[in-house]
Scaffold this active site. Structure first.
Site, PDB file in Angstrom:
ATOM      1  N   LYS A 238       0.806  -1.214   0.000  1.00  0.00           N
ATOM      2  CA  LYS A 238       0.000   0.000   0.000  1.00  0.00           C
ATOM      3  C   LYS A 238       0.847   1.275   0.000  1.00  0.00           C
ATOM      4  O   LYS A 238       0.498   2.260  -0.648  1.00  0.00           O
ATOM      5  CB  LYS A 238      -0.869  -0.012   1.259  1.00  0.00           C
ATOM      6  CG  LYS A 238      -2.275   0.433   1.011  1.00  0.00           C
ATOM      7  CD  LYS A 238      -3.055   0.485   2.298  1.00  0.00           C
ATOM      8  CE  LYS A 238      -4.486   0.809   1.953  1.00  0.00           C
ATOM      9  NZ  LYS A 238      -5.392  -0.253   2.282  1.00  0.00           N
ATOM     10  N   ARG A 239       1.930   1.243   0.741  1.00  0.00           N
ATOM     11  CA  ARG A 239       2.660   2.506   0.830  1.00  0.00           C
ATOM     12  C   ARG A 239       3.384   2.880  -0.468  1.00  0.00           C
ATOM     13  O   ARG A 239       3.881   3.987  -0.615  1.00  0.00           O
ATOM     14  CB  ARG A 239       3.618   2.492   2.023  1.00  0.00           C
ATOM     15  CG  ARG A 239       4.812   1.643   1.880  1.00  0.00           C
ATOM     16  CD  ARG A 239       5.443   1.378   3.231  1.00  0.00           C
ATOM     17  NE  ARG A 239       6.190   0.161   3.163  1.00  0.00           N
ATOM     18  CZ  ARG A 239       7.436   0.090   2.719  1.00  0.00           C
ATOM     19  NH1 ARG A 239       8.052   1.180   2.335  1.00  0.00           N
ATOM     20  NH2 ARG A 239       8.063  -1.062   2.664  1.00  0.00           N
TER      21      ARG A 239
END
Ligand code: GLU
Length: 469
Positions: A238-239
């Site tokens: 996600k990051r």
């Protein structure tokens, strides 16, 4: 006939890494006039959800990766799995194991103490008397000696020693079949010829090959794809950006651009970067898959998206803009035809949502002019030229880019100022910022009424500034 399959587990949404796998499977099938199967591996009932299934189907549909067969659901095929398990229990390819959790934990602890690899030691392999009150698991009787050779099409020859592979649980104590087992039953029943998947599955492959031979099935050809990493070298998460592929749709990516980006992550054809879908189909081959992991580069994906935006038919893009306008509460009826916006802005936007954002002033008044641009360009020296602009534009016979261009040029000449010196204040007045397409095109898109109103407002601001000294 070549038959590939994409076999996602709906324990999560469709993410970039899985899309790349799906794309390679789809491309290989397309390029060999074969068949692309979609199989939803939903035997993990606790972690599989309908919402994830929908996300996967929707994502694939948006990308145009349509299956020729399926979607099949493993949850519909339980009977078949149980049939094979029964057959194997009967012919000795599998056995019941009554070991309790405690017993297995003790075994593990002992192996660790002795510095051995922790593995099931096959203690129920030659038959154990049923234990009262214990529902047994079923284990596959893996060969004890010899090697399994995976002739991987990407990694080359990889050898696994059978003694390293313990007897895999193929049915849990509740009777539910497990992942590696259902995969091989399906790959065999569905006549899959090529298994193309992430290399996190490479270690499963020798077990699957052993089970396929127990089933009397031919082994498919395997190609394990290297991982996609983030730019920091860590596993993509996600990051590093959007996880769900549908977020790219929302951001205004074109599906063909995303696929083009993904095809290059782990595959190459010379140093060509831009591929249409048809070119990908024509040129894709397993030989071109790289062995090393590749890093997801958001800037490059944006650049490629713009290349595809520039190349796409304006009408197609205009249709896509409609949804994005709605999402942004912008009324497309309230301004120029979307096709003209596409023509004017496609060189200036990396995504369709950026395009929507940038063309907003053509459809809706803005609240404030960017202070810096106002300060720099709306200065008293342009008061008189701007008054002329208002006068001439209000009286133009026809509102076309050409007539606007002529008017602006003649006003600039009359006041003896450079075109830019007049164009910039006009631009700031009409768009609220100092960046836009060429001034004639910008004004044409904004329309006469809005243009004149905004220039009038700017004249008032300039006059106020002049009075303030
Ligand atoms: N269902 C597995 C997964 O989602 C893929 C299985 C396979 O491709 O063999 O990772």
């Amino acid at each position: 006939m070549v038959k590939t399959r994409f076999a996602p587990s709906p324990t999560g949404v469709l993410h970039i890494g899985s899309v790349r796998t799906a794309l390679f499977c789809w491309l290989y099938a397309r390029s060999k006039s074969g068949c692309f199967v979609l199989r939803i591996e939903d035997t993990d009932r606790e972690r599989s959800t309908q919402k994830n299934v929908d996300a996967i189907l929707d994502g694939l549909d948006w990308l145009g990766l349509h299956p020729d067969e399926g979607p099949f659901y493993q949850s519909d095929r339980l009977e078949r799995y149980l049939e094979v398990i029964d057959q194997w229990l009967g012919d000795g390819h599998a056995y019941h194991c009554y070991c309790s959790k405690e017993e297995l934990a003790a075994l593990r602890a002992k192996q660790m103490e002795n510095g051995e690899k922790t593995r099931y030691d096959g203690r129920c392999r030659s038959g154990t008397a049923p234990k009262e009150g214990v529902d047994p698991v079923v284990r596959f009787k893996n060969p004890i000696s010899g090697e399994v050779i995976v002739e991987d099409q990407v990694r080359g020859r990889v050898a696994f020693r059978n003694e390293e592979l313990d007897d895999l649980i193929i049915a849990r104590s509740n009777g539910m079949p497990t992942y590696n087992f259902t995969v091989i039953v399906d790959d065999s029943d569905m006549d899959i010829t090529h298994v193309i998947r992430g290399d996190d599955h490479l270690n499963n492959t020798p077990r699957q090959m052993n089970m396929l031979s127990a089933l009397g099935a031919t082994t498919p050809i395997y190609a394990h794809l290297p991982m996609i990493l983030g730019q920091d070298g860590a596993k993509l998460s996600k990051r590093h950006g959007a996880v769900d592929v549908r977020e790219y749709r929302q951001q205004g990516y074109l599906p063909e651009a995303l696929l083009n980006y993904l095809v290059r992550l782990g595959w190459s054809h010379g140093d060509q970067e831009i591929f249409s879908i048809n070119q990908m189909i024509e040129l894709f081959d397993i030989d071109g898959i790289n062995q090393s992991a590749s890093a997801f580069n958001p800037e490059k994906s944006l650049w490629l998206n713009q290349q595809h935006i520039i190349a796409a038919p304006a009408e197609d893009l205009a249709k896509k803009l409609v949804t994005l306008f709605e999402k942004d509460d912008l009324n497309a009826e309230n301004g120029p035809a979307l096709v003209t916006v596409v023509e004017a802005f496609r060189e200036r936007a990396n995504t369709l949502s950026e395009m929507v954002h940038k063309c907003r002033y053509c459809y809706e008044d803005f609240d404030v002019i960017e202070p810096k641009a106002q300060k720099k360009h709306l200065r008293p020296v342009v008061l008189e030229p701007m008054r002329d602009v208002l006068e001439e534009l209000s009286n133009l016979d026809k509102w076309t880019a050409e007539s606007i261009d002529q008017a602006v040029k003649s006003i600039a000449a009359r006041h003896n100022i450079g075109l830019g010196k007049l164009g910039q204040p006009m631009r700031v007045a009409v768009t609220g910022s100092s960046v836009s397409p060429p001034i004639d095109v910008t004004l044409y898109l904004v329309g006469r009424e809005r243009t004149c109103k905004r220039i009038e407002q700017a004249i008032r601001l300039i006059a106020k500034r002049a009075n303030a000294g």
